[in-house]
Design an enzyme around this catalytic site. Structure first.
Site, PDB file in Angstrom:
ATOM      1  N   CYS A  80      14.648   0.452  44.864  1.00 39.32           N
ATOM      2  CA  CYS A  80      15.187   0.510  46.223  1.00 39.32           C
ATOM      3  C   CYS A  80      15.568  -0.882  46.702  1.00 39.32           C
ATOM      4  CB  CYS A  80      14.144   1.053  47.178  1.00 39.32           C
ATOM      5  SG  CYS A  80      13.587   2.684  46.748  1.00 39.32           S
TER       6      CYS A  80
ATOM      7  N   ARG B  69      20.653  -2.908  41.533  1.00 45.88           N
ATOM      8  CA  ARG B  69      19.237  -2.584  41.340  1.00 45.88           C
ATOM      9  C   ARG B  69      19.074  -1.168  40.795  1.00 45.88           C
ATOM     10  NH1 ARG B  69      16.240  -6.306  45.110  1.00 45.88           N
ATOM     11  NH2 ARG B  69      14.510  -4.881  45.227  1.00 45.88           N
TER      12      ARG B  69
ATOM     13  N   TRP C 220      15.865   4.445  44.938  1.00 38.54           N
ATOM     14  CA  TRP C 220      15.557   4.852  43.562  1.00 38.54           C
ATOM     15  C   TRP C 220      14.286   5.680  43.708  1.00 38.54           C
ATOM     16  CZ3 TRP C 220      11.819   3.519  39.654  1.00 38.54           C
ATOM     17  CH2 TRP C 220      12.226   3.804  38.364  1.00 38.54           C
TER      18      TRP C 220
ATOM     19  N   ASN D 276      11.038  -0.163  50.792  1.00 46.94           N
ATOM     20  CA  ASN D 276      10.984  -0.299  49.344  1.00 46.94           C
ATOM     21  C   ASN D 276       9.506  -0.411  48.973  1.00 46.94           C
ATOM     22  OD1 ASN D 276      11.277  -0.988  46.635  1.00 46.94           O
ATOM     23  ND2 ASN D 276      11.759  -3.133  47.073  1.00 46.94           N
ATOM     24  N   GLY D 277       9.024   0.412  48.055  1.00 45.97           N
ATOM     25  CA  GLY D 277       7.608   0.357  47.671  1.00 45.97           C
ATOM     26  C   GLY D 277       7.006   1.749  47.715  1.00 45.97           C
TER      27      GLY D 277
ATOM     28  N   GLU E 185      14.358  -6.021  20.500  1.00 40.58           N
ATOM     29  CA  GLU E 185      15.311  -6.229  21.585  1.00 40.58           C
ATOM     30  C   GLU E 185      16.641  -5.526  21.281  1.00 40.58           C
ATOM     31  OE1 GLU E 185      15.023  -7.096  24.506  1.00 40.58           O
ATOM     32  OE2 GLU E 185      16.994  -7.759  25.171  1.00 40.58           O
TER      33      GLU E 185
ATOM     34  N   LYS F 162      18.236  -2.615  23.662  1.00 41.82           N
ATOM     35  CA  LYS F 162      19.591  -2.684  24.220  1.00 41.82           C
ATOM     36  C   LYS F 162      20.346  -1.400  23.891  1.00 41.82           C
ATOM     37  CE  LYS F 162      19.166  -5.191  26.465  1.00 41.82           C
ATOM     38  NZ  LYS F 162      18.083  -6.057  26.732  1.00 41.82           N
TER      39      LYS F 162
ATOM     40  N   GLU G 168      18.952   1.710  25.802  1.00 46.15           N
ATOM     41  CA  GLU G 168      19.100   1.756  27.260  1.00 46.15           C
ATOM     42  C   GLU G 168      20.545   1.897  27.713  1.00 46.15           C
ATOM     43  OE1 GLU G 168      17.377  -1.591  29.361  1.00 46.15           O
ATOM     44  OE2 GLU G 168      18.170  -2.992  27.898  1.00 46.15           O
TER      45      GLU G 168
ATOM     46  N   HIS H 139       4.892   2.085   5.779  1.00 47.81           N
ATOM     47  CA  HIS H 139       3.626   2.673   6.254  1.00 47.81           C
ATOM     48  C   HIS H 139       3.878   3.892   7.135  1.00 47.81           C
ATOM     49  CE1 HIS H 139       1.419  -0.580   4.465  1.00 47.81           C
ATOM     50  NE2 HIS H 139       2.258  -1.441   5.027  1.00 47.81           N
TER      51      HIS H 139
ATOM     52  N   LYS I 215      17.231  -2.403  37.821  1.00 43.10           N
ATOM     53  CA  LYS I 215      17.199  -3.798  37.396  1.00 43.10           C
ATOM     54  C   LYS I 215      15.830  -4.419  37.656  1.00 43.10           C
ATOM     55  CE  LYS I 215      18.941  -7.638  35.842  1.00 43.10           C
ATOM     56  NZ  LYS I 215      19.042  -7.723  34.384  1.00 43.10           N
TER      57      LYS I 215
HETATM   58  C1  F6R Z   1      15.898  -4.455  29.465  1.00 44.48           C
HETATM   59  C2  F6R Z   1      15.430  -4.904  30.767  1.00 44.48           C
HETATM   60  C3  F6R Z   1      14.032  -4.597  31.158  1.00 44.48           C
HETATM   61  C4  F6R Z   1      13.382  -5.811  31.803  1.00 44.48           C
HETATM   62  C5  F6R Z   1      11.996  -5.454  32.353  1.00 44.48           C
HETATM   63  C6  F6R Z   1      11.298  -6.684  32.941  1.00 44.48           C
HETATM   64  O1  F6R Z   1      17.225  -4.796  29.251  1.00 44.48           O
HETATM   65  O2  F6R Z   1      16.156  -5.512  31.504  1.00 44.48           O
HETATM   66  O3  F6R Z   1      13.297  -4.149  30.066  1.00 44.48           O
HETATM   67  O4  F6R Z   1      13.315  -6.827  30.844  1.00 44.48           O
HETATM   68  O5  F6R Z   1      12.110  -4.481  33.345  1.00 44.48           O
HETATM   69  O6  F6R Z   1      12.014  -7.216  34.001  1.00 44.48           O
HETATM   70  P1  F6R Z   1      11.729  -8.687  34.496  1.00 44.48           P
HETATM   71  O7  F6R Z   1      12.126  -9.621  33.432  1.00 44.48           O
HETATM   72  O8  F6R Z   1      12.570  -8.839  35.744  1.00 44.48           O
HETATM   73  O9  F6R Z   1      10.266  -8.778  34.809  1.00 44.48           O
END
Ligand code: F6R
Length: 614
Positions: A2, A30, A78, A104-105, A487, A491, A494, A510, A609
């Site tokens: 949010c 966000r 959200w 927000n929260g 990673e 990517k 997601e 394994h 985000k």
């Molecule tokens: C993946 C991604 C998330 C963030 C995670 C932590 O592409 O962006 O996995 O890495 O939510 O977010 P931060 O770094 O803001 O604590």
């Protein structure tokens, strides 16, 4: 997650409602599922519009003919409590409809509060936890308390995390905002007072911002801010240094933020390295409230982080153990405080977070502090909640990252980890300043090498074409190639919604090997590391099971290139820096596969985000 915004006064940049909608557009990154706006119009009535058409909601609000107004609040939601419907979209109102709140929260005790409020005659119209706030403030106003006092009264019974803004028809010249845990900023612009979840929301109106701390409440008017702490004592808010401009929050001609941010990676690395070496050869962090003697006492490092930041944290284990000879544990932040970790004043807990606001990491760091640890934070957002609470801060100066998938901030974190390893080694007397010259020179060359990798997007796009029909991806790597594999898989899943898992290459036999068949794609991080020969053996294993292999291969390494079906070539760099280079083609592969599937790479479904709920 949010996002909230509030504006009071007469903005010079346009109608107040338009200003709020522009702020909501800048908060869209966000991630959200519904949006809304409430205004006190020129007749002194609350006007409210909400939409729950996922990503189109703010655009739909844009098409409305909004009344002129003296104060207003807006929200992108959200969903956490209550489905993403119009009824549950914010702003939420009291029984009269003349008082509105955005939040927000999570209000953890909302069920018992709602029950008590209903017994006192309040009528609820949403399934949200937020609506109790509107009714609680309504009660304060009915007792004759002013808006600030009524919000303070409500805060006294709320449990949980919140950043909120309240406005009422009876107080058309002000907003009241409050914070506990969730981030909140206030500020004064030309003719206006503003409130918002982050800098992106408010930067269109002002850079003159201040941070609201936990349990503070602020009355915001055009031209004045009045802040009180939990006891009602006036406080001066800490000013926030804003190092962004409006242009930085826009796409600059790229088709999407993700491609812009991938292209910005060389600069992100360069900025993160800038000004780190002092003339006497010593290294510099951004904020250091720990004496060298305290750092010399450290006997263990624990890294806590989530998602991509966790993968960067895994790289740090290699960097710090190798450079500073300190044992390093890496923990998923949401797990850390729920086990019984061995933490004391000799433990350095390092929080890695792009946003500096991720609640799991923030709470893990707070727990570490209560257990006596020293806390160091690596954050991309200046003055983020984590940065402000830490003993030491190392900023990754990657610039704002708007795309939900982390790209340039991951690279900047990898660089920050190497810097941290070197810094700890130097403070602890393991490396002399003169011995830093060689690793620093290698770091200085990294932006150019990353630049070369970024420029190979067209080559990667061709590999993506060849894989367009594939659905199952396995990413493998060893040593620092393992976090790169994780990673790369993250990517891909997601933004392209394809099944992708990352493994240490030696683990395949394994168990996971059983999953492989002719349709599987194995992406192997096979650059020339110490363990290269072992990765080559793992490639042979998966080829024998019929999988197609994509190899991340160093330039000129014909031997590996011949073993794989598709080559993603990268320039060579120092072993501990390879994650920052080898991950680039994997980001691009995920990008091109998602684009071919017609997906929105900046705003993947179900993701936000900044994750500010547990
Ligand atoms: C993946 C991604 C998330 C963030 C995670 C932590 O592409 O962006 O996995 O890495 O939510 O977010 P931060 O770094 O803001 O604590």
């Amino acid at each position: 997650m949010c996002g909230i915004v509030g504006v009071v006064g007469a903005p010079s940049s346009g109608d107040l409602g338009e200003v709020i909608l522009s702020a909501l557009e800048r908060l869209e990154y966000r991630g959200y599922d519904s949006a809304g706006i409430a205004l006190v119009d020129s007749l002194g009535e609350v006007y409210r519009e909400r939409r729950a058409d996922r990503r189109a909601s703010v655009a739909e609000l844009r098409s409305l003919d909004l009344p002129s107004a003296s104060v207003g609040i807006g929200h992108v939601r959200w969903a956490t409590h209550g489905r993403p419907t119009v009824e549950n979209a914010h702003p939420l109102v009291d029984c009269s409809g003349q008082l509105a709140v955005v939040h927000n929260g999570i209000i953890e005790n909302h069920l018992e509060l709602a029950e008590a409020l209903a017994c006192r005659g309040h009528r609820f119209r949403s399934e949200t936890d937020t609506e109790v706030i509107a009714h609680l403030v309504e009660e304060g106003l009915a007792e004759g308390v002013d808006l600030l006092g009524a919000v303070r009264q409500a805060l006294g019974v709320l449990q949980g995390a919140f950043a909120l803004a309240v406005m009422a028809a009876c107080a058309p010249d002000r907003l009241v905002a409050a914070r506990r845990v969730s981030p909140l900023l206030v500020g004064l612009g030309d003719g206006v007072g503003v409130v918002g979840s982050d800098v992106a929301a408010l930067i269109g109106e002002t850079r003159d911002l201040a941070v609201v701390e936990d349990d503070q409440v602020v009355e915001v008017r055009a031209g004045s801010l009045r802040a009180l702490d939990a006891a009602g004592v006036p406080v001066t808010l800490a000013p926030l240094r804003v190092d962004w401009d409006l242009a930085a929050a826009k796409r600059s001609g790229f088709p999407d933020f993700m491609s812009k941010e991938i292209a910005e990676q060389p600069e992100a690395v360069r900025q993160t390295l800038l000004g780190r070496a002092l003339p006497d050869g010593r290294l510099r962090l951004d904020e250091m409230r720990l004496a060298d003697a305290e750092l010399r006492e450290v006997d263990k490092v624990i890294i806590v982080a989530c998602g991509s930041s966790f993968h960067a944290g895994m790289v740090a284990k290699y960097a710090i153990e190798h450079r500073a000879r300190l044992p390093v544990e890496v923990d998923i932040a949401s797990e850390f405080r729920y086990r019984d970790p061995i933490v004391d004043s000799r433990t350095l807990v390092v929080g890695v977070s792009q946003s500096g606001e991720t609640i799991d990491t923030l709470q893990a760091l707070r727990a570490a502090r209560t257990w006596g640890a020293r806390v160091l934070v690596i954050s991309n957002v200046v003055d983020s909640s984590m940065a402000r609470e830490a003993d030491a801060v190392l900023y990754t100066h990657a610039g704002p990252e708007i795309g939900v998938a982390a790209t340039k901030t991951f690279l900047a974190q990898v660089v920050a980890m190497e810097l941290l390893g070197l810094y700890l080694a130097e403070v602890r007397g393991i490396l002399f300043p003169t011995e830093l010259e060689e690793p620093l020179a290698r770091l200085a060359g990294l932006p150019g090498i990353v630049g070369e990798a970024v420029e190979r997007s067209v080559e990667v796009a061709k590999v993506a074409d060849a894989l367009a029909a594939s659905r199952d991806f396995f990413f493998i790597g060893r040593h620092v190639g393992y976090p790169v594999a994780l990673e790369g898989a993250l990517k891909l899943k997601e933004i392209s919604y394809l099944r992708a898992e990352g493994f240490p290459a030696g683990e395949l036999k394994h168990g996971p090997l059983a999953l492989l068949d002719e349709g599987s794609v194995v992406v192997a991080v096979a650059t020339r590391s110490r363990l290269w020969e072992k990765v080559v053996a793992n490639i042979a294993e998966v080829k024998a099971r019929g999988a197609r292999v994509v190899g991340v291969v160093n330039d000129g390494d014909e031997r590996t290139a011949e073993l794989v079906d598709h080559v993603l070539s990268v320039p060579r760099t120092a072993p501990l820096l390879t994650p920052a280079v080898d991950v680039v083609p994997l980001q691009l592969l995920a990008y091109h596969l998602a684009k071919r599937r017609g997906l929105d790479v900046d705003r993947p479904r179900n993701l936000a985000k900044t994750v500010t709920v547990e």
